[in-house]
Write a protein that holds these residues in place. Structure first.
Motif, short mmCIF file in Angstrom:
data_model
loop_
_atom_site.label_atom_id
_atom_site.label_comp_id
_atom_site.label_asym_id
_atom_site.label_seq_id
_atom_site.Cartn_x
_atom_site.Cartn_y
_atom_site.Cartn_z
N GLY A 7 0.78 -1.23 0.00
CA GLY A 7 0.00 0.00 0.00
C GLY A 7 0.81 1.28 0.00
N VAL A 11 2.76 10.26 -2.89
CA VAL A 11 1.58 11.13 -2.93
C VAL A 11 2.00 12.56 -2.66
CG1 VAL A 11 -0.04 9.35 -2.21
CG2 VAL A 11 1.07 10.77 -0.49
N LEU A 17 -3.12 7.54 1.96
CA LEU A 17 -2.69 6.19 1.61
C LEU A 17 -3.23 5.25 2.68
CD1 LEU A 17 1.07 6.57 0.58
CD2 LEU A 17 -0.81 5.91 -0.93
N VAL A 122 6.78 5.06 1.90
CA VAL A 122 5.82 6.15 1.73
C VAL A 122 6.59 7.42 1.48
CG1 VAL A 122 4.06 7.55 2.86
CG2 VAL A 122 4.05 5.07 3.16
#
Length: 126
Positions: A7, A11, A17, A122
């Motif tokens: 995942g 961004v 997210l 991330v």
């Protein structure tokens, strides 16, 4: 024992997210589950924990933006991340520790965790 995260991604600031972690090889319901993160050049910090009853704790820097949850039927841990900021950029790790009957201590530290996933990246751009 396996913890497999997914995942992560890239961004823009303000985006969202949802991280997932599928656990196998141990009794998921007996363990406190958590998410930790490590930014470049920094130590690994515990972001959030959730116990068998669904009681959650989140670190101050993500409170109100991140929500941790678990599905004991599918052995899956989640981290919903909203209003992401560039300072949230890090490798995010799923982790597990057994304090007893699936409950978490009041202050889980990085060193408490027994099992770790490989992490999912991330990246939040401004």
């Amino acid at each position: 024992v396996q913890l497999v995260e997914s995942g992560g991604g890239s961004v823009q600031a303000g985006g969202s997210l949802r991280l997932s972690c599928v656990a196998s090889g141990y009794n998921f319901s007996d363990y406190c589950m958590g998410w930790s993160r490590q930014a470049p050049g920094k130590g690994r910090e515990v972001v959030a924990t959730v116990d068998i009853a669904g009681l959650t704790r989140t670190t101050v820097s993500v409170k109100g933006r991140f929500t941790v949850s678990r599905d004991n039927a599918t052995n899956t841990l989640y981290l919903q991340m909203n209003s992401l900021k560039p300072e949230d950029t890090a490798m995010y790790y799923c982790a597990a520790v057994r304090f007893g009957s699936g409950y978490c201590s009041s202050d889980v530290e990085r060193s408490d965790f027994t099992y770790w996933g490989q992490g999912t990246q991330v990246t939040v751009s401004s």
